[in-house]
Design a protein around this motif. Structure first.
Motif, short mmCIF file in Angstrom:
data_model
loop_
_atom_site.label_atom_id
_atom_site.label_comp_id
_atom_site.label_asym_id
_atom_site.label_seq_id
_atom_site.Cartn_x
_atom_site.Cartn_y
_atom_site.Cartn_z
N ARG A 27 0.82 -1.21 0.00
CA ARG A 27 0.00 0.00 0.00
C ARG A 27 0.85 1.27 0.00
O ARG A 27 0.32 2.37 0.14
CB ARG A 27 -0.90 0.01 1.24
CG ARG A 27 -1.88 -1.14 1.35
CD ARG A 27 -2.98 -1.09 0.33
NE ARG A 27 -3.77 0.12 0.42
CZ ARG A 27 -4.76 0.43 -0.42
NH1 ARG A 27 -5.06 -0.39 -1.40
NH2 ARG A 27 -5.42 1.55 -0.28
N SER A 46 -0.14 4.56 -1.65
CA SER A 46 -1.14 5.43 -1.03
C SER A 46 -0.50 6.55 -0.24
O SER A 46 -1.16 7.55 0.08
CB SER A 46 -2.07 4.61 -0.12
OG SER A 46 -1.37 4.11 1.01
N ARG A 65 -7.76 10.52 -4.45
CA ARG A 65 -8.44 10.18 -5.70
C ARG A 65 -9.87 10.73 -5.66
O ARG A 65 -10.36 11.15 -4.61
CB ARG A 65 -8.44 8.66 -5.88
CG ARG A 65 -7.05 8.07 -6.17
CD ARG A 65 -6.67 8.24 -7.62
NE ARG A 65 -5.36 7.71 -7.95
CZ ARG A 65 -5.10 6.45 -8.28
NH1 ARG A 65 -6.06 5.55 -8.22
NH2 ARG A 65 -3.89 6.08 -8.62
N GLU A 121 -12.35 9.35 -2.91
CA GLU A 121 -11.88 9.73 -1.58
C GLU A 121 -12.16 11.20 -1.32
O GLU A 121 -12.64 11.59 -0.25
CB GLU A 121 -10.38 9.49 -1.46
CG GLU A 121 -9.94 8.04 -1.50
CD GLU A 121 -8.44 7.93 -1.53
OE1 GLU A 121 -7.88 7.34 -0.58
OE2 GLU A 121 -7.81 8.42 -2.48
N TYR A 180 -5.88 11.94 5.12
CA TYR A 180 -5.23 10.70 4.69
C TYR A 180 -5.28 9.60 5.74
O TYR A 180 -4.74 8.51 5.52
CB TYR A 180 -3.78 10.98 4.29
CG TYR A 180 -3.70 11.80 3.02
CD1 TYR A 180 -3.76 11.20 1.78
CD2 TYR A 180 -3.63 13.19 3.08
CE1 TYR A 180 -3.73 11.94 0.62
CE2 TYR A 180 -3.60 13.95 1.92
CZ TYR A 180 -3.65 13.32 0.69
OH TYR A 180 -3.64 14.06 -0.46
N ARG A 213 -6.62 6.22 4.58
CA ARG A 213 -5.69 5.32 3.89
C ARG A 213 -4.91 4.47 4.88
O ARG A 213 -4.61 3.31 4.61
CB ARG A 213 -4.74 6.13 3.01
CG ARG A 213 -5.42 6.71 1.78
CD ARG A 213 -4.43 7.33 0.84
NE ARG A 213 -5.08 7.80 -0.38
CZ ARG A 213 -4.46 8.44 -1.37
NH1 ARG A 213 -3.16 8.69 -1.27
NH2 ARG A 213 -5.12 8.82 -2.44
N ASP A 257 -5.67 -1.50 -7.56
CA ASP A 257 -5.70 -0.21 -6.87
C ASP A 257 -5.07 -0.38 -5.49
O ASP A 257 -5.66 -0.98 -4.59
CB ASP A 257 -7.12 0.34 -6.70
CG ASP A 257 -7.11 1.79 -6.18
OD1 ASP A 257 -6.03 2.28 -5.82
OD2 ASP A 257 -8.18 2.42 -6.14
N VAL A 269 -3.68 2.53 -4.17
CA VAL A 269 -3.54 3.94 -3.79
C VAL A 269 -4.70 4.39 -2.92
O VAL A 269 -4.53 4.79 -1.77
CB VAL A 269 -3.40 4.85 -5.02
CG1 VAL A 269 -3.38 6.31 -4.60
CG2 VAL A 269 -2.14 4.52 -5.80
N SER A 270 -5.89 4.34 -3.47
CA SER A 270 -7.04 4.92 -2.79
C SER A 270 -7.59 3.99 -1.71
O SER A 270 -7.38 2.78 -1.73
CB SER A 270 -8.15 5.25 -3.80
OG SER A 270 -8.56 4.08 -4.49
N ALA A 271 -8.30 4.59 -0.78
CA ALA A 271 -9.00 3.85 0.27
C ALA A 271 -10.50 4.00 0.01
O ALA A 271 -11.08 5.04 0.28
CB ALA A 271 -8.64 4.39 1.65
#
Length: 534
Positions: free
Chosen positions: A24, A27, A33, A36, A79, A82, A136, A138-140
């Protein structure tokens, strides 16, 4: 053919879990993103009223996900979600291993050593699939936050049956429905638990009352996340019809819009999704599982039925999504991991079998297990290579132009300015720091709830007209309905400023002084989140 060597099984589980956590790291390198950013804006401005669950902005998600975003933001900033998702992914891998171990001991009657090996390989495939950068990392999103709950619900359902525990059954139902509160399509935990309970009861008629007690407990647990938002809505003054439409009723209307407005980009994403499912090894494992469905059903009928139903329902949900975003594949990771576990559970022991069977059949079952392990190794290698490719693309100059565009507008804006991003890019909106007087931060709600753009037209001609207007996409991308009026109003009331980052046309209300945008769109993105401006 020898077995593929692994460290000790329990150590392997922890290595896989930590590897999924470390996967991760992108992220921590990229701005928010669109989803998010949109969820964050909704959470920060949450002001429920009778005709709106969230107030200024509309989003077709349950209150649970927005409440979680708001809580995370309040504790650790934008953040923090994440961080929570990353920890959830670690927990997901550990739960996948625990569930596989339970399948091996309860259904397969395997020794502890064999069960540990099944758990280890399941952890590896779970980490490999969920840690693939193509899907993916990156995003949560709701998918990432929900899969630990789905897998936890499966583990609890198995434990509840093993111990005949009503309390565990209640927790299983509660956990499974909490996942639905994060993403409405994540019903896999409910499906698995329901099929498992019914199938076990049908094969054990004398204890039907005991199973009915477990079913009642699970139902009570599942009702809690349903009743809680209803109670909240009544207290907050939100009309229950509004709550229903937001969480459930909007989706059919949106699907009708997608069907009526075919898009080449959606078709391209569908093809890409299939290619990604193959490239990660996910579709290969599904095909391998389906190919051996009959012998698995003979050997482990109830558990095979439960995993098959879960996989089928989740696959249909992804196929019927209509938009085919790559993150949707995350929903399939829990059932694919469990399908892998079943394939390994059905493999024979190395020693003499307890129930003698013909050597050719026994050799075939061992070959199935060996090939399954080979596919698992492929998923792990695919994940590692995807992360290397992601890093290479970023280092080569891949830039978050949406963040740069919003940042430039925010720098040029004055106190009280507002912004509307046509086409729905909440990350531009968030990066600008400006409020939107238009309730639709996503394109699909705009196309569904303002199909002729009359609401947007009234806004542009009224006293609350936005100071800034950005064309993220062409006005007639989805339909020409209403776009001529919008174009005329932009010409009449707005002045063209620039095409920021060479992609997005920016307009400003006509004034004596023409605003100047200074962006850093040509600057490489090398500092990660440290490159963000306050």
């Amino acid at each position: 053919m020898s077995r593929i060597p692994l460290p000790s099984p329990r150590l392997t589980v922890w290595i896989a879990a930590v590897a999924a956590l470390l996967a991760r790291y992108p992220s921590a390198m990229w701005p928010l993103r669109p989803d998010e950013a949109g969820f964050l804006l909704v959470a920060r401005t949450w002001a429920p009223r009778a005709d709106s669950v969230y107030g200024p902005y509309f989003v077709d998600r349950p209150p649970e996900i927005i409440a979680l975003v708001r809580l995370a933001d309040g504790v650790g900033g934008p953040y923090a979600l994440r961080v929570l998702a990353a920890l959830g992914i670690l927990g997901f891998v550990l739960l996948a291993a625990a569930t596989a171990r339970s399948l091996a001991t309860d259904a397969g009657r395997l020794s502890r050593e064999r069960a540990d090996r099944v758990a280890a390989w399941t952890a590896v495939v779970a980490a490999g699939l969920v840690g693939n950068a193509g899907v993916d990392v990156v995003s949560a999103k709701g998918e990432h936050l929900g899969i630990p709950l789905v897998m936890g619900a499966c583990w609890l359902a198995l434990a509840a049956l093993r111990r005949s525990s009503a309390s565990l059954s209640l927790l299983a139902g509660l956990t499974a429905m909490l996942a639905v509160g994060l993403k409405q399509s994540m019903v896999g935990g409910l499906v698995f638990g329901g099929v498992l309970l019914v199938g076990t009861a049908l094969g054990d008629r004398p204890r039907v009352r005991s199973y009915a007690r477990l079913a009642a407990a699970a139902a009570i647990g599942a009702l809690v996340p349903v009743v809680a938002p209803v109670v909240w809505a009544l207290v907050a003054g939100v009309d229950l019809g509004t709550l229903w439409y937001t969480v459930v009723g909007f989706r059919p209307d949106a699907d009708a819009v997608l069907d009526a407005q075919p898009s080449s980009s959606i078709d391209a994403r569908a093809v890409k999704m299939v290619g990604l499912a193959i490239g990660t090894g996910m579709l290969v494992l599904v095909a391998w599982f389906v190919l051996h469905l009959v012998p698995l059903a003979r050997r482990l009928p109830v558990h095979t039925a439960a995993v098959s139903a879960m996989l089928l329902v989740d696959a249909v949900a992804v196929a019927q999504s209509g938009s085919f975003w790559m993150t949707y594949l995350v929903v399939l990771v829990p059932p694919v991991a469990m399908a892998t576990a079943l394939l390994l559970v059905a493999e024979p022991d190395q020693g003499p079998p307890a129930d003698p069977e013909p050597p050719p059949r026994r050799a075939h079952r061992w070959t199935v297990g060996a090939i399954t392990r080979g596919i698992v190794v492929f998923t792990a290698l695919s994940s590692v290579s995807s992360l290397i490719i992601w890093w290479g693309l970023t280092e080569a100059g891949h830039r978050p132009v949406e963040y740069y565009a919003g940042e430039a507008i925010g720098d040029a804006a004055r106190p009280g300015d507002t912004l509307v991003v046509y086409g729905g890019r909440a990350d531009i909106q968030w990066a600008s720091g400006l409020r939107s007087p238009y309730p639709h931060l996503w394109s699909l709600p705009m196309r569904t709830l303002d199909p002729d753009l009359s609401e947007l037209s009234d806004l542009l001609t009224g006293p609350a007209a936005p100071t800034w207007f950005v064309e993220f996409t062409y006005l007639d991308t989805w339909s020409e309905t209403g776009t001529q009026r919008i174009s005329d109003e932009l010409i009449e009331r707005y002045q063209y400023v620039t095409t920021v980052c060479g992609q997005y046309r920016v307009y400003h209300l006509k004034s004596l002084e023409r605003p100047v945008l200074e962006s850093r769109c040509s600057a490489p993105w090398r500092g990660g989140l440290a490159s963000l401006r306050d």
